[in-house]
Design a protein around this motif. Sequence first.
Motif, PDB file in Angstrom:
ATOM      1  N   ARG A   1       0.817  -1.219   0.000  1.00 27.00           N
ATOM      2  CA  ARG A   1       0.000   0.000   0.000  1.00 27.00           C
ATOM      3  C   ARG A   1       0.851   1.269   0.000  1.00 27.00           C
ATOM      4  O   ARG A   1       0.369   2.337  -0.273  1.00 27.00           O
ATOM      5  CB  ARG A   1      -0.997  -0.010   1.155  1.00 27.00           C
ATOM      6  CG  ARG A   1      -0.413   0.190   2.507  1.00 27.00           C
ATOM      7  CD  ARG A   1      -1.468   0.114   3.614  1.00 27.00           C
ATOM      8  NE  ARG A   1      -1.908  -1.255   3.822  1.00 27.00           N
ATOM      9  CZ  ARG A   1      -3.149  -1.670   3.601  1.00 27.00           C
ATOM     10  NH1 ARG A   1      -4.074  -0.862   3.215  1.00 27.00           N
ATOM     11  NH2 ARG A   1      -3.468  -2.932   3.811  1.00 27.00           N
TER      12      ARG A   1
ATOM     13  N   LYS B   1      -2.696   0.819  -6.645  1.00 32.05           N
ATOM     14  CA  LYS B   1      -4.157   0.877  -6.648  1.00 32.05           C
ATOM     15  C   LYS B   1      -4.765  -0.380  -6.037  1.00 32.05           C
ATOM     16  O   LYS B   1      -5.964  -0.544  -6.025  1.00 32.05           O
ATOM     17  CB  LYS B   1      -4.660   1.031  -8.076  1.00 32.05           C
ATOM     18  CG  LYS B   1      -4.270   2.338  -8.706  1.00 32.05           C
ATOM     19  CD  LYS B   1      -4.829   2.431 -10.102  1.00 32.05           C
ATOM     20  CE  LYS B   1      -4.408   3.734 -10.747  1.00 32.05           C
ATOM     21  NZ  LYS B   1      -4.910   3.843 -12.103  1.00 32.05           N
ATOM     22  N   CYS B   2      -3.936  -1.275  -5.527  1.00 29.55           N
ATOM     23  CA  CYS B   2      -4.425  -2.578  -5.088  1.00 29.55           C
ATOM     24  C   CYS B   2      -4.890  -2.622  -3.644  1.00 29.55           C
ATOM     25  O   CYS B   2      -5.595  -3.532  -3.263  1.00 29.55           O
ATOM     26  CB  CYS B   2      -3.317  -3.613  -5.268  1.00 29.55           C
ATOM     27  SG  CYS B   2      -2.803  -3.793  -6.983  1.00 29.55           S
ATOM     28  N   TYR B   3      -4.472  -1.677  -2.830  1.00 29.12           N
ATOM     29  CA  TYR B   3      -4.730  -1.772  -1.400  1.00 29.12           C
ATOM     30  C   TYR B   3      -5.371  -0.498  -0.871  1.00 29.12           C
ATOM     31  O   TYR B   3      -5.173   0.577  -1.418  1.00 29.12           O
ATOM     32  CB  TYR B   3      -3.431  -2.048  -0.638  1.00 29.12           C
ATOM     33  CG  TYR B   3      -2.799  -3.340  -1.067  1.00 29.12           C
ATOM     34  CD1 TYR B   3      -3.206  -4.542  -0.514  1.00 29.12           C
ATOM     35  CD2 TYR B   3      -1.828  -3.358  -2.058  1.00 29.12           C
ATOM     36  CE1 TYR B   3      -2.647  -5.742  -0.916  1.00 29.12           C
ATOM     37  CE2 TYR B   3      -1.264  -4.543  -2.464  1.00 29.12           C
ATOM     38  CZ  TYR B   3      -1.669  -5.730  -1.896  1.00 29.12           C
ATOM     39  OH  TYR B   3      -1.133  -6.912  -2.299  1.00 29.12           O
ATOM     40  N   SER B   4      -6.070  -0.630   0.220  1.00 30.16           N
ATOM     41  CA  SER B   4      -6.743   0.496   0.861  1.00 30.16           C
ATOM     42  C   SER B   4      -5.744   1.557   1.295  1.00 30.16           C
ATOM     43  O   SER B   4      -4.668   1.248   1.795  1.00 30.16           O
ATOM     44  CB  SER B   4      -7.504  -0.004   2.090  1.00 30.16           C
ATOM     45  OG  SER B   4      -7.969   1.079   2.841  1.00 30.16           O
ATOM     46  N   LYS B   5      -6.100   2.810   1.124  1.00 27.90           N
ATOM     47  CA  LYS B   5      -5.270   3.931   1.579  1.00 27.90           C
ATOM     48  C   LYS B   5      -5.929   4.618   2.779  1.00 27.90           C
ATOM     49  O   LYS B   5      -5.562   5.718   3.150  1.00 27.90           O
ATOM     50  CB  LYS B   5      -5.078   4.949   0.455  1.00 27.90           C
ATOM     51  CG  LYS B   5      -4.438   4.387  -0.785  1.00 27.90           C
ATOM     52  CD  LYS B   5      -2.949   4.452  -0.696  1.00 27.90           C
ATOM     53  CE  LYS B   5      -2.371   4.074  -2.053  1.00 27.90           C
ATOM     54  NZ  LYS B   5      -1.045   3.593  -1.986  1.00 27.90           N
TER      55      LYS B   5
ATOM     56  N   ILE C   1      -3.814   2.014   7.228  1.00 25.65           N
ATOM     57  CA  ILE C   1      -2.379   2.298   7.161  1.00 25.65           C
ATOM     58  C   ILE C   1      -1.765   2.131   8.547  1.00 25.65           C
ATOM     59  O   ILE C   1      -0.712   1.506   8.707  1.00 25.65           O
ATOM     60  CB  ILE C   1      -2.134   3.715   6.601  1.00 25.65           C
ATOM     61  CG1 ILE C   1      -2.484   3.741   5.113  1.00 25.65           C
ATOM     62  CG2 ILE C   1      -0.694   4.168   6.839  1.00 25.65           C
ATOM     63  CD1 ILE C   1      -2.496   5.122   4.497  1.00 25.65           C
TER      64      ILE C   1
ATOM     65  N   SER D   1      -1.539  -1.567   9.469  1.00 29.48           N
ATOM     66  CA  SER D   1      -0.480  -2.223   8.699  1.00 29.48           C
ATOM     67  C   SER D   1       0.901  -1.876   9.256  1.00 29.48           C
ATOM     68  O   SER D   1       1.768  -2.744   9.391  1.00 29.48           O
ATOM     69  CB  SER D   1      -0.548  -1.797   7.229  1.00 29.48           C
ATOM     70  OG  SER D   1      -1.748  -2.221   6.649  1.00 29.48           O
TER      71      SER D   1
END
Length: 98
Positions: free
Chosen positions: A64, A70-74, A79, A82
């Motif tokens: 991310r 564009k693949c993971y939540s922002k 965040i 993670s």
Amino acid sequence: MCGDRSTKTGLKLWEQVKGIGKLYYSDYWKSYQQFIPKDKHLQSKSETYTVEGYNSLIRHYLARFKRKGKCYSKQVHMIGKSLNLLMAKLNNQLSILF
């Protein structure tokens, strides 16, 4: 604080940290000079290499944080979760993953 390295993002960050320290260290990115007062600003790679090393580790392990991903939540809370998991693993406080 999330964002690019523009003056606009820097100003937002500066408003949050300007009363915290006596000196502020940065690399030689031009936009920093526009909002950090000269008497409180020290530009030097020798003062920023540690944080750059951590940034590199974070980008390596967490997709991310890779640029233009564009693949993971922002979302900010994701965040944070993670980063907490990664730091726990890197500090040998977590025996699973990787």
